[in-house]
Design a protein around this motif. Structure first.
Motif, mmCIF file in Angstrom:
data_model
loop_
_atom_site.group_PDB
_atom_site.id
_atom_site.type_symbol
_atom_site.label_atom_id
_atom_site.label_comp_id
_atom_site.label_asym_id
_atom_site.label_seq_id
_atom_site.Cartn_x
_atom_site.Cartn_y
_atom_site.Cartn_z
ATOM 1 N N VAL A 94 41.475 37.726 43.948
ATOM 2 C CA VAL A 94 41.961 37.639 42.574
ATOM 3 C C VAL A 94 42.562 36.252 42.361
ATOM 4 O O VAL A 94 42.971 35.587 43.309
ATOM 5 N N VAL A 95 42.577 35.821 41.115
ATOM 6 C CA VAL A 95 43.150 34.525 40.735
ATOM 7 C C VAL A 95 44.333 34.797 39.825
ATOM 8 O O VAL A 95 44.228 35.593 38.881
ATOM 9 N N ARG B 22 44.234 35.602 35.914
ATOM 10 C CA ARG B 22 42.872 35.949 35.500
ATOM 11 C C ARG B 22 42.660 37.457 35.655
ATOM 12 O O ARG B 22 43.195 38.077 36.575
ATOM 13 N N PRO B 23 41.854 38.080 34.760
ATOM 14 C CA PRO B 23 41.769 39.544 34.757
ATOM 15 C C PRO B 23 40.703 40.144 35.675
ATOM 16 O O PRO B 23 40.595 41.362 35.755
ATOM 17 N N ARG B 24 39.885 39.336 36.369
ATOM 18 C CA ARG B 24 38.800 39.885 37.194
ATOM 19 C C ARG B 24 39.141 39.829 38.681
ATOM 20 O O ARG B 24 39.919 38.996 39.124
ATOM 21 N N TYR B 25 38.514 40.721 39.439
ATOM 22 C CA TYR B 25 38.526 40.587 40.893
ATOM 23 C C TYR B 25 37.102 40.305 41.360
ATOM 24 O O TYR B 25 36.127 40.689 40.720
ATOM 25 N N ALA C 296 42.464 31.453 44.935
ATOM 26 C CA ALA C 296 42.300 32.904 44.985
ATOM 27 C C ALA C 296 43.235 33.510 46.029
ATOM 28 O O ALA C 296 43.590 32.861 47.017
ATOM 29 N N GLU C 297 43.621 34.750 45.799
ATOM 30 C CA GLU C 297 44.488 35.480 46.725
ATOM 31 C C GLU C 297 43.809 36.785 47.108
ATOM 32 O O GLU C 297 43.232 37.462 46.267
ATOM 33 N N PRO C 298 43.865 37.169 48.388
ATOM 34 C CA PRO C 298 43.259 38.440 48.797
ATOM 35 C C PRO C 298 44.126 39.616 48.349
ATOM 36 O O PRO C 298 45.347 39.529 48.316
ATOM 37 N N LEU C 299 43.462 40.713 48.006
ATOM 38 C CA LEU C 299 44.162 41.903 47.541
ATOM 39 C C LEU C 299 43.258 43.108 47.777
ATOM 40 O O LEU C 299 42.051 43.023 47.526
#
Length: 205
Positions: free
Chosen positions: A153-154, A157-160, A173-176
């Motif tokens: 995810v960023v 921002r609304p998308r994964y 980006a960050e992992p989730l």
């Protein structure tokens, strides 16, 4: 000066008594002069005391002056400004206590209970360069929401996305976990189609 005036009054009284007793006009004249000097000293002492009190009041204002606005200023200048009409304020949900340190809520997250697979449901002001959400059936969205697989995810921002999504190039980006991303209101990217890949991997296991 007050002490001097008291002493002069005492001297005038003594001279007056002695002058009347002895019949001396010189002592009577001296008594009158001493009385006049005592009056002058009394007036001067009173003025000095009043000036001292005024100076002390300017240096250390009393309790009655506390909170009183200075001359020439409106009453609300010394306190809070007057209340104006109600203006709507955007309230951002707190990120304290989130599972992932440094995590931020995505903008325009859907309200609780909204279908995360709906096309832009609940989202507001999606950036122009953001890919549209991937159309996902409610059944597939429910399966994805139970997976532990990791997506990217960023912030803001609304998308994964999948880790190799072209949209992530040049963005931090960050992992989730995907279940956490769905719960927070993220929707799948239509460019990398993370739900299709994650469901395909889950069916192979």
């Amino acid at each position: 000066m007050l002490v001097a005036s008291l002493l002069l009054i005492l001297v005038a009284v003594v001279l007056l008594v002695v002058g009347l007793t002895g019949g001396s006009s010189v002592l009577l004249a001296a008594s009158i002069a001493a009385s006049l000097l005592a009056a002058v000293a009394l007036v001067v002492g009173a003025r000095q005391a009043a000036a001292a009190r005024a100076a002390a009041a300017r240096v250390d204002p009393g309790p009655s002056d506390q909170g009183r606005p200075p001359a020439g200023r409106a009453p609300w200048d010394a306190a809070e400004p007057p209340a104006g009409p109600d203006v709507p304020v955007q309230r951002v949900p707190s990120t304290i206590g989130a599972d992932d340190p440094g995590w931020r809520q995505p903008p325009g997250s859907p309200a609780a209970g909204a279908d995360p697979s709906a096309d832009g449901a609940g989202e507001a002001a999606t950036p122009l360069d953001e890919p549209p959400p991937l159309p996902v059936s409610p059944a597939d969205a429910a399966l994805v929401a139970e997976l532990d697989a990791e997506v990217q995810v960023v912030d803001g921002r609304p998308r994964y996305h999948l880790s190799d999504c072209p949209h992530l190039y040049g963005r931090g980006a960050e992992p989730l976990p995907v279940a956490e991303a769905v719960r927070l209101g993220f929707t799948p990217c239509s460019r990398c189609a993370p739900d299709d890949a994650l469901l395909a991997d889950a069916r192979l296991l």
